[in-house]
Design a protein around this motif. Structure first.
Motif, PDB file in Angstrom:
ATOM      1  N   TYR A 188      -2.073  -3.565  -1.445  1.00 18.23           N
ATOM      2  CA  TYR A 188      -0.537  -4.145  -0.868  1.00 18.23           C
ATOM      3  C   TYR A 188       0.348  -2.998  -0.592  1.00 18.23           C
ATOM      4  N   HIS A 189       0.107  -1.750  -1.241  1.00 17.84           N
ATOM      5  CA  HIS A 189       0.793  -0.835  -0.642  1.00 17.84           C
ATOM      6  C   HIS A 189       0.261  -0.142   0.533  1.00 17.84           C
ATOM      7  N   VAL A 190      -1.050  -0.084   0.619  1.00 24.20           N
ATOM      8  CA  VAL A 190      -1.861   0.739   1.809  1.00 24.20           C
ATOM      9  C   VAL A 190      -1.862  -0.190   3.043  1.00 24.20           C
ATOM     10  N   GLY A 191      -1.745  -1.461   2.802  1.00 25.42           N
ATOM     11  CA  GLY A 191      -1.795  -2.269   4.024  1.00 25.42           C
ATOM     12  C   GLY A 191      -0.438  -2.389   4.742  1.00 25.42           C
ATOM     13  N   SER A 192       0.402  -2.477   3.967  1.00 25.01           N
ATOM     14  CA  SER A 192       1.792  -2.547   4.317  1.00 25.01           C
ATOM     15  C   SER A 192       2.112  -1.182   4.960  1.00 25.01           C
ATOM     16  N   LEU A 193       1.737   0.096   4.659  1.00 24.71           N
ATOM     17  CA  LEU A 193       2.039   1.184   5.163  1.00 24.71           C
ATOM     18  C   LEU A 193       1.385   1.535   6.222  1.00 24.71           C
ATOM     19  N   LEU A 194       0.145   1.220   6.438  1.00 28.09           N
ATOM     20  CA  LEU A 194      -0.598   1.416   7.528  1.00 28.09           C
ATOM     21  C   LEU A 194      -0.028   0.421   8.889  1.00 28.09           C
ATOM     22  N   ASN A 195       0.266  -0.750   8.329  1.00 26.03           N
ATOM     23  CA  ASN A 195       0.811  -1.786   9.471  1.00 26.03           C
ATOM     24  C   ASN A 195       2.073  -1.261  10.058  1.00 26.03           C
ATOM     25  N   SER A 196       2.851  -0.496   9.198  1.00 25.64           N
ATOM     26  CA  SER A 196       4.200   0.160   9.939  1.00 25.64           C
ATOM     27  C   SER A 196       3.924   1.491  10.750  1.00 25.64           C
ATOM     28  N   ASP A 237      -7.823 -10.399  -1.895  1.00 24.51           N
ATOM     29  CA  ASP A 237      -7.297 -11.829  -1.767  1.00 24.51           C
ATOM     30  C   ASP A 237      -5.945 -11.916  -2.488  1.00 24.51           C
ATOM     31  N   SER A 238      -5.435 -11.202  -3.252  1.00 20.73           N
ATOM     32  CA  SER A 238      -4.355 -11.617  -3.901  1.00 20.73           C
ATOM     33  C   SER A 238      -3.216 -11.819  -3.103  1.00 20.73           C
ATOM     34  N   GLU A 239      -2.294 -12.827  -3.979  1.00 22.05           N
ATOM     35  CA  GLU A 239      -1.000 -13.293  -3.408  1.00 22.05           C
ATOM     36  C   GLU A 239      -0.212 -12.285  -2.726  1.00 22.05           C
ATOM     37  N   VAL A 240      -0.217 -11.056  -3.356  1.00 20.69           N
ATOM     38  CA  VAL A 240       0.839  -9.876  -3.107  1.00 20.69           C
ATOM     39  C   VAL A 240       0.431  -9.167  -1.731  1.00 20.69           C
ATOM     40  N   VAL A 241      -0.631  -9.407  -1.290  1.00 19.84           N
ATOM     41  CA  VAL A 241      -1.368  -8.903  -0.149  1.00 19.84           C
ATOM     42  C   VAL A 241      -0.955  -9.734   1.151  1.00 19.84           C
ATOM     43  N   SER A 242      -0.311  -9.198   2.258  1.00 29.36           N
ATOM     44  CA  SER A 242       0.148  -9.702   3.282  1.00 29.36           C
ATOM     45  C   SER A 242      -1.223 -10.044   4.283  1.00 29.36           C
ATOM     46  N   TYR A 243      -1.328 -11.603   4.487  1.00 32.55           N
ATOM     47  CA  TYR A 243      -2.507 -11.969   5.395  1.00 32.55           C
ATOM     48  C   TYR A 243      -2.040 -11.343   6.869  1.00 32.55           C
ATOM     49  N   SER A 244      -0.796 -11.456   7.044  1.00 31.08           N
ATOM     50  CA  SER A 244      -0.569 -10.982   8.479  1.00 31.08           C
ATOM     51  C   SER A 244      -0.912  -9.422   8.836  1.00 31.08           C
TER      52      SER A 244
END
Length: 716
Positions: free
Chosen positions: A577-585, A605-612
């Motif tokens: 969740y953290h790395v995905g959000s950070l890289l996306n930003s 596949d966790s619910e906290v992970v953003s599919y987008s």
């Protein structure tokens, strides 16, 4: 229903050590000596305690003939949709037949480099039959000078060689050798090789390591004493004689027949016969199979069809194969670059024509399958639909079993439409090893084609051990690896190593100048090291104590000149969740970032992970399967069961269809798997490769990626 019957004891059984048991007590329990147990369990040492739950191989005592009572649960119900349509318990039958008994014996002294496979092949018996009468082979390696007891069976066709032994020698195929490379070494044609070895397949050119071939001792020498020669093909014209050939090429009739055994086989020189004629000496006879693959030209192939098939231009072929200047001829062996791809499979450096299994099935083959799955009928109240549904939702073993079996039922329907009759028996193992053992002892394994399941590792061991006695393959649908040393297990699920290797190879294949960054938690440091070895210039980002990434540090490592590819190796959802959000930003018009991993586990596949976020990062990963969409299988499944198939149903369908098509083609899963390359069905691929110390492992997988909020297959 209770069925009583007598079952002949197996040659071996297994025993799970309980706390407090000793070698002496176990030996007494089975009526055998302590040494008998030690002989087949090298990890056990005399005088030392045996750990609880250790699985021992127990040789049966001479008097060990058991009478078994087996309970078979039967469910009454209609064939409609839902649970009851799937849970059809099949009754067992009396077992009247044990292992095939020999009518006599002979002996064999082992030679250097001989293998069990080669010896068994020579005497037309199986490796298991060889081991059965030479029990030391269960625990020691084959050595030169061993005297083996060879069983002879009724109707075994072990005919005497029609060739003079002084003129021929037995050659053991080495890894990566091909028919062409061996024929080239010995200076004979592939036709000659087939004449000398009539058991070789006429359908495929594949050779297995350890296979033994009969080959000529050219001019009375062995292959190691010869100087290898180059050869030209010569087509015999009308009225050609040995005398005229001797005048033309300086070869005697005996030398010509040694080079071309088909002359003797066909009763002399025949018009149109293609002979192998030596033209000049060369320094080495080694065939370069490291950098090249080889393809044998088939009859009626043209330059146009060949170049389309092999994916090369005629000029490229001509550069590697100058002999093409004289024209394309059937039987020619052409050289291609190792990395060449096209409409073909490659095994052992030999390019094989893809086999269409559907077009190759033999309706005379009638496979016999045994399904062993934990349906847990002992825990389901089928009279109460709500209770049964809740039990299925809450029990993984039941859900997996129903999924696999429902998919298998669609495969059985599909194969029936192709005209193949299949004999199927299904048992509920109830997730109990002792019950599984009892079920196996009550089955006639002699004529089984294959066993599907069981799921749990201990039961799988038990089944594999008993099935190995009869040479019956066991398909493990979900287990990806095991410590089993038996060679009859087919692991349908690719291992983590296979998936990791596929992902790294994929990245290597498409990479140009991209900037690679690796983020791995402590648990995944080994894969971090592996990635560094594959991509030496990669940069490492270390997670902080709170499992987050320093934004300034990673920003400094990102490149604005080339795209940034970030490997994220973790099984922690909060890290994803953290790395995905950070890289996306951090994605801008100047900075491109793509996320990937070698192990897409539940954290991604966790619910906290953003599919987008994953879609924006074009997240890529290896997978054992792919999504199927609304394909033909999904429609058949929906029509039969009134619901969409889950991943286990897809897997059950694909494994069973692959198994049945191969058995309908050869009625021997081991042989079919050697001849056939990669197969693919609704959502799974299979490419079984034999491991030296264990069974067959599936080396096929997918690379999938997120794109515009969808998951698609990425081609290598």
């Amino acid at each position: 229903m209770l069925v009583s019957f007598s079952a002949l004891a197996q040659k071996f059984t297994t025993h799970s050590v309980k706390k407090g048991e000793t070698l002496e007590s176990i030996a007494k329990q089975y009526g055998i000596t302590e040494q008998s147990i030690l002989n087949y369990n090298k990890e056990v040492k005399k005088g030392k305690a045996i750990k609880a739950n250790t699985i021992l191989v127990i040789p049966a005592s001479k008097a060990n003939v058991a009478v078994v009572e087996k309970s078979t649960d039967t469910i009454e119900g209609d064939n409609g949709a839902g649970v009851k349509a799937l849970l059809l318990a099949l009754e067992g039958k009396d077992v009247k037949q044990g292992p095939k008994e020999p009518i006599g014996y002979s002996s064999h002294r082992t030679r250097r480099k001989e293998t069990l496979f080669g010896i068994a092949k020579r005497y037309n018996i199986t490796e298991d039959q060889l081991k059965r009468y030479n029990k030391e082979l269960y625990s020691v390696q084959l050595k030169k000078g061993m005297i083996l007891k060879i069983p002879r069976y009724k109707n075994n066709d072990v005919s005497e060689s029609k060739y003079n032994e002084e003129d021929y020698e037995v050659y053991t195929v080495q890894p990566k050798e091909t028919r062409w490379s061996i024929a080239h070494k010995y200076g004979i044609t592939i036709d000659s090789l087939l004449v000398l070895n009539p058991n070789l397949s006429k359908i495929t050119d594949y050779l297995s390591s350890g296979q033994e071939l009969l080959l000529p001792r050219i001019l009375g020498s062995s292959i190691k004493e010869q100087e290898t020669q180059l050869y030209n093909s010569y087509t015999v014209p009308p009225k050609q004689t040995f005398y005229s050939l001797e005048k033309k090429f300086g070869l005697t009739a005996d030398e010509l027949m040694a080079l071309n055994p088909e002359i003797k086989e066909r009763g002399g020189l025949k018009e149109g016969m293609v002979l192998r004629i030596p033209v000049k000496k060369t320094q080495t006879g080694e065939v370069n199979i490291v950098n090249y693959n080889f393809y044998e030209v088939k009859p009626k192939q043209t330059a146009f069809s060949l170049t389309r098939k092999l994916g090369v231009t005629y000029e490229e072929l001509l550069e590697l194969n100058p002999e093409l200047k004289e024209g394309l001829k059937a039987g020619m062996v052409l050289k291609l670059p190792k990395d060449q791809t096209g409409d073909f499979d490659v095994k052992n450096a030999l390019i094989l024509d893809k086999i269409n299994l559907v077009d190759s099935i033999n309706s005379m083959n009638k496979p016999k399958l045994l399904f062993l799955l934990p349906f847990r009928l002992d825990r389901l109240n089928l009279s109460d639909d709500v209770s049964a549904k809740n039990a299925i939702e809450n029990r993984k073993d039941v859900r997996y079993s129903l999924g696999l079996y429902s998919g298998a039922m669609i495969a059985l329907d599909s194969i029936a439409k192709l005209g193949i009759s299949v004999d199927v028996k299904t048992y509920d193992t109830q997730l109990n090893r002792n019950r599984t053992k009892s079920l196996m002892q009550g089955e006639n394994l002699m004529n089984l084609s294959a066993i599907f399941g069981p799921l749990e590792p201990q039961s799988l061991k038990e089944v594999a051990l008993q099935a190995a006695e009869y040479g019956v393959p066991v398909v493990a649908p979900l287990t990806e690896k095991s410590d089993l040393s038996l060679s009859n297990v087919f692991f349908a699920m690719p291992t983590e190593n296979v998936l990791q290797e596929h992902m790294m190879s994929y990245v290597e294949g498409i990479r140009t100048e991209e900037n690679i960054i690796i983020i791995a938690d402590q648990k995944n440091k080994p894969i971090e090291s592996t990635l560094l070895m594959r991509f030496p210039g990669a940069k490492i980002v270390t997670l902080k104590e709170d499992r987050t990434v320093d934004i300034e540090k990673i920003s400094q490592l990102l490149s604005a000149e080339v795209e940034n590819w970030v490997f994220l190796e973790t099984d922690q959802a909060n890290v994803v969740y953290h790395v995905g959000s950070l890289l996306n930003s951090l994605i801008t018009e100047e900075v491109g970032i793509r996320l990937m991993t070698t192990d897409k586990n539940k954290a991604f596949d966790s619910e906290v992970v953003s599919y987008s976020h994953l879609s924006n990062l074009r997240f890529a990963y290896p997978s054992a399967s792919r999504e199927i969409g609304n394909n033909a299988f999904a429609k058949m499944y929906r029509k039969k069961f009134g619901a969409d198939p889950d991943a286990y149903a897809v897997r059950g369908f694909d494994i069973t269809l692959d198994l049945l098509l191969k058995l309908a083609y050869k009625n021997d899963l081991v042989k079919a798997s050697k001849l056939i390359g990669e197969t693919e069905y609704s959502g799974n691929k299979f490419n079984f490769t034999k491991d030296r110390t264990s069974g067959y492992f599936n080396m096929a997988s997918y690379i999938l990626g997120f794109e515009n909020m969808r998951v698609t297959e990425l081609k290598d």
